[in-house]
Design a protein around this motif. Structure first.
Motif, PDB file in Angstrom:
ATOM      1  N   LEU A 108      53.667  20.532  47.094  1.00 21.20           N
ATOM      2  CA  LEU A 108      53.021  21.793  47.216  1.00 21.20           C
ATOM      3  C   LEU A 108      53.671  22.800  46.093  1.00 21.20           C
ATOM      4  O   LEU A 108      54.896  22.865  45.998  1.00 21.20           O
ATOM      5  N   ASN A 109      52.560  23.227  45.508  1.00 21.25           N
ATOM      6  CA  ASN A 109      52.742  24.073  44.302  1.00 21.25           C
ATOM      7  C   ASN A 109      52.965  25.507  44.740  1.00 21.25           C
ATOM      8  O   ASN A 109      51.911  26.308  44.815  1.00 21.25           O
ATOM      9  N   PHE A 110      54.420  26.274  45.020  1.00 22.68           N
ATOM     10  CA  PHE A 110      54.363  27.554  45.579  1.00 22.68           C
ATOM     11  C   PHE A 110      54.125  28.153  44.419  1.00 22.68           C
ATOM     12  O   PHE A 110      53.496  29.396  44.942  1.00 22.68           O
ATOM     13  N   PRO A 111      54.306  28.357  43.403  1.00 21.48           N
ATOM     14  CA  PRO A 111      53.974  29.393  42.482  1.00 21.48           C
ATOM     15  C   PRO A 111      52.615  29.481  42.284  1.00 21.48           C
ATOM     16  O   PRO A 111      52.026  30.805  42.276  1.00 21.48           O
ATOM     17  N   LYS A 112      51.714  28.500  42.253  1.00 19.27           N
ATOM     18  CA  LYS A 112      50.123  28.713  42.255  1.00 19.27           C
ATOM     19  C   LYS A 112      49.689  29.410  43.580  1.00 19.27           C
ATOM     20  O   LYS A 112      48.909  30.191  43.606  1.00 19.27           O
ATOM     21  N   MET A 113      50.171  28.948  44.749  1.00 13.95           N
ATOM     22  CA  MET A 113      50.172  29.546  45.893  1.00 13.95           C
ATOM     23  C   MET A 113      50.466  31.100  45.989  1.00 13.95           C
ATOM     24  O   MET A 113      49.578  31.904  46.336  1.00 13.95           O
TER      25      MET A 113
ATOM     26  N   ILE B 179      44.289  32.426  59.183  1.00 15.03           N
ATOM     27  CA  ILE B 179      43.077  31.709  59.843  1.00 15.03           C
ATOM     28  C   ILE B 179      42.129  31.586  59.049  1.00 15.03           C
ATOM     29  O   ILE B 179      41.373  30.550  58.603  1.00 15.03           O
ATOM     30  N   PHE B 180      41.705  32.747  58.355  1.00 13.52           N
ATOM     31  CA  PHE B 180      40.350  32.845  57.245  1.00 13.52           C
ATOM     32  C   PHE B 180      40.917  31.812  56.111  1.00 13.52           C
ATOM     33  O   PHE B 180      39.769  31.168  55.440  1.00 13.52           O
ATOM     34  N   ALA B 181      42.106  31.913  55.621  1.00  9.67           N
ATOM     35  CA  ALA B 181      42.259  31.085  54.318  1.00  9.67           C
ATOM     36  C   ALA B 181      42.107  29.873  54.865  1.00  9.67           C
ATOM     37  O   ALA B 181      41.700  28.975  53.666  1.00  9.67           O
ATOM     38  N   LYS B 182      42.775  29.339  55.783  1.00  9.65           N
ATOM     39  CA  LYS B 182      42.582  27.910  56.199  1.00  9.65           C
ATOM     40  C   LYS B 182      41.169  27.175  56.388  1.00  9.65           C
ATOM     41  O   LYS B 182      41.019  26.431  56.000  1.00  9.65           O
ATOM     42  N   VAL B 183      40.390  28.317  56.880  1.00 13.30           N
ATOM     43  CA  VAL B 183      38.923  27.718  57.119  1.00 13.30           C
ATOM     44  C   VAL B 183      38.313  27.728  56.023  1.00 13.30           C
ATOM     45  O   VAL B 183      37.387  26.659  55.857  1.00 13.30           O
ATOM     46  N   ILE B 184      38.495  28.565  55.120  1.00 12.79           N
ATOM     47  CA  ILE B 184      37.703  28.442  53.730  1.00 12.79           C
ATOM     48  C   ILE B 184      38.076  27.670  52.730  1.00 12.79           C
ATOM     49  O   ILE B 184      37.691  26.962  52.077  1.00 12.79           O
ATOM     50  N   CYS B 185      39.577  27.499  52.469  1.00  4.04           N
ATOM     51  CA  CYS B 185      40.192  26.683  51.633  1.00  4.04           C
ATOM     52  C   CYS B 185      40.008  25.326  52.076  1.00  4.04           C
ATOM     53  O   CYS B 185      39.889  24.212  51.037  1.00  4.04           O
ATOM     54  N   ARG B 186      40.095  24.786  53.206  1.00  3.92           N
ATOM     55  CA  ARG B 186      40.087  23.534  53.685  1.00  3.92           C
ATOM     56  C   ARG B 186      40.984  22.561  52.913  1.00  3.92           C
ATOM     57  O   ARG B 186      42.219  22.755  52.895  1.00  3.92           O
ATOM     58  N   ALA B 187      40.418  21.788  52.107  1.00  4.79           N
ATOM     59  CA  ALA B 187      41.265  20.606  51.653  1.00  4.79           C
ATOM     60  C   ALA B 187      41.509  20.951  49.905  1.00  4.79           C
ATOM     61  O   ALA B 187      42.120  20.098  49.142  1.00  4.79           O
TER      62      ALA B 187
ATOM     63  N   SER C 180      43.428  22.155  47.493  1.00  2.00           N
ATOM     64  CA  SER C 180      45.044  22.729  47.676  1.00  2.00           C
ATOM     65  C   SER C 180      45.359  23.678  46.534  1.00  2.00           C
ATOM     66  O   SER C 180      46.355  24.401  46.764  1.00  2.00           O
ATOM     67  N   ASP C 181      44.454  23.208  45.328  1.00  2.00           N
ATOM     68  CA  ASP C 181      44.989  24.494  44.320  1.00  2.00           C
ATOM     69  C   ASP C 181      44.277  25.869  44.550  1.00  2.00           C
ATOM     70  O   ASP C 181      44.784  26.662  43.886  1.00  2.00           O
ATOM     71  N   GLN C 182      43.718  26.011  45.745  1.00  2.00           N
ATOM     72  CA  GLN C 182      43.050  27.273  46.227  1.00  2.00           C
ATOM     73  C   GLN C 182      44.106  27.955  47.344  1.00  2.00           C
ATOM     74  O   GLN C 182      43.891  28.989  47.769  1.00  2.00           O
ATOM     75  N   TYR C 183      45.107  27.151  47.785  1.00  2.00           N
ATOM     76  CA  TYR C 183      45.884  27.513  48.841  1.00  2.00           C
ATOM     77  C   TYR C 183      46.605  28.879  48.704  1.00  2.00           C
ATOM     78  O   TYR C 183      47.101  29.159  47.703  1.00  2.00           O
ATOM     79  N   THR C 184      46.709  29.473  49.645  1.00  2.00           N
ATOM     80  CA  THR C 184      47.488  30.926  49.888  1.00  2.00           C
ATOM     81  C   THR C 184      48.726  30.286  50.344  1.00  2.00           C
ATOM     82  O   THR C 184      49.096  29.423  50.753  1.00  2.00           O
ATOM     83  N   ILE C 185      49.912  31.597  50.179  1.00  2.00           N
ATOM     84  CA  ILE C 185      51.099  31.351  50.723  1.00  2.00           C
ATOM     85  C   ILE C 185      51.326  30.971  52.221  1.00  2.00           C
ATOM     86  O   ILE C 185      52.093  29.965  52.730  1.00  2.00           O
ATOM     87  N   ALA C 186      50.574  31.651  53.057  1.00  2.00           N
ATOM     88  CA  ALA C 186      50.487  31.012  54.402  1.00  2.00           C
ATOM     89  C   ALA C 186      50.104  29.704  54.753  1.00  2.00           C
ATOM     90  O   ALA C 186      50.787  29.192  55.540  1.00  2.00           O
ATOM     91  N   ILE C 187      49.148  29.196  54.043  1.00  2.00           N
ATOM     92  CA  ILE C 187      48.656  27.834  54.027  1.00  2.00           C
ATOM     93  C   ILE C 187      49.939  27.005  53.756  1.00  2.00           C
ATOM     94  O   ILE C 187      50.197  25.925  54.139  1.00  2.00           O
ATOM     95  N   GLY C 188      50.458  27.377  52.443  1.00  2.00           N
ATOM     96  CA  GLY C 188      51.505  26.531  51.957  1.00  2.00           C
ATOM     97  C   GLY C 188      52.805  26.310  52.777  1.00  2.00           C
ATOM     98  O   GLY C 188      53.404  25.403  52.994  1.00  2.00           O
ATOM     99  N   LEU C 189      53.031  27.546  53.487  1.00  2.00           N
ATOM    100  CA  LEU C 189      54.266  27.680  54.409  1.00  2.00           C
ATOM    101  C   LEU C 189      53.843  26.791  55.541  1.00  2.00           C
ATOM    102  O   LEU C 189      54.604  26.037  56.117  1.00  2.00           O
ATOM    103  N   TRP C 190      52.656  26.809  55.917  1.00  2.00           N
ATOM    104  CA  TRP C 190      52.227  25.888  57.309  1.00  2.00           C
ATOM    105  C   TRP C 190      52.402  24.548  57.003  1.00  2.00           C
ATOM    106  O   TRP C 190      52.729  23.676  57.577  1.00  2.00           O
TER     107      TRP C 190
END
Length: 290
Positions: free
Chosen positions: A74-79, A223-231, A233-243
């Motif tokens: 999980l690349n927290f700095p990238k997120m 919600i929108f970040a998870k739907v659009i980013c999907r798999a 991982s290099d485009q994940y936001t912080i909310a997805i990373g914490l989840w």
């Protein structure tokens, strides 16, 4: 007799105020308790999500260090960088949209003004995630759901509908006398010059309020970040990373780091609100007055 009535009323008022203060103190403890628990968990040395004591048995800073050093899973700095870029860009675009639409609806009279305001009010009754499937397929048809274009897609999602959230800013612009605009028109100013050089300098409270709300939406959205980013991982936001840290395969090793990440992402928002609280209140009160 009058003195006794005065002391009786004073005693009742004191008792009522004491009861109110006790209730507020209890509510404050209820609100602060989860925050205190997350902060303590972020410094906890024991792994896992299940512990037998409220206070950690030992403290460590490794949970914070792990967020920035262990980037293999999980690349927290990238997120954090992705979220900051999306939030700043969305904030700038959304703030301009909101202020421009609000100024037009406050100052200009045109044929579709009332229907637009009624439509925006009706659409505001429905949560935005109801349209996420349709939005995703539109973005997919445009080729914005792969690679670095995902960040552009998220920026469009967060800022595209900003023009519908004009009610508070419009209420503030209504409090600014129209005589100022009329005087500027007589002096030869254009509508843009009036908006940029006269109205905006007088609207600092609502600008600060709009910036805060426009920044928080993409910063905290999941919600929108998870739907659009999907798999991707290099485009994940912080909310997805914490989840992701709370998923079954990661929760044992990442739970305390999850708490540390929650503390870190709350610091910028808390600092902004504490610093701009006076302007925030002024913006809301100005809108209500209008």
């Amino acid at each position: 007799m009058a003195v006794n009535k005065f002391h009786s009323a004073k005693r009742k008022r004191f008792i009522n105020n004491s009861i109110v203060h006790v209730i507020l103190a209890i509510l404050a403890c209820v609100w602060v308790f989860p925050i205190l628990w997350v902060i303590l968990t972020s410094f906890r040395a024991e792994k896992g999500s299940y512990v037998s004591t409220f206070f950690p048995q030992s403290f460590t800073l490794d949970n914070y260090t792990k967020l920035f050093t262990d980037t293999t899973i999980l690349n927290f700095p990238k997120m954090f960088t992705n979220t900051l870029f999306i939030a700043v860009c969305s904030c700038i675009i959304a703030t301009f949209y909101v202020l421009a639409v609000s100024y037009c609806l406050s100052r200009m009279k045109f044929k579709l003004r009332k229907p637009y305001m009624n439509m925006a009010m009706i659409l505001g009754l429905f949560p935005g995630f109801m349209s996420m499937i349709a939005v995703y397929f539109i973005l997919k048809a445009m080729g914005l759901t792969e690679g670095n274009l995902i960040r552009l897609a998220l920026i469009l999602c967060y800022s595209g509908g900003a023009g519908l959230t004009f009610q508070i800013a419009k209420g503030f612009f209504d409090t600014i006398p129209t005589a100022i605009d009329e005087a500027a028109l007589l002096d030869g100013c254009t509508r843009w010059q009036i908006f940029s050089k006269i109205t905006l300098p007088l609207s600092k409270p609502i600008i600060v309020y709009t910036v805060l709300t426009s920044f928080m939406a993409p910063w905290l959205d999941f919600i929108f970040a998870k739907v659009i980013c999907r798999a991707n991982s290099d485009q994940y936001t912080i909310a997805i990373g914490l989840w992701k840290m709370l998923e079954k395969e990661y929760i044992d090793n990442w739970y305390t780091s999850f708490a540390a990440g929650a503390v870190l992402i709350s610091i910028p928002i808390a600092a902004l609100f504490l610093f701009m609280q006076r302007y925030y209140v002024d913006g809301v009160s100005g809108a209500v007055k209008g």
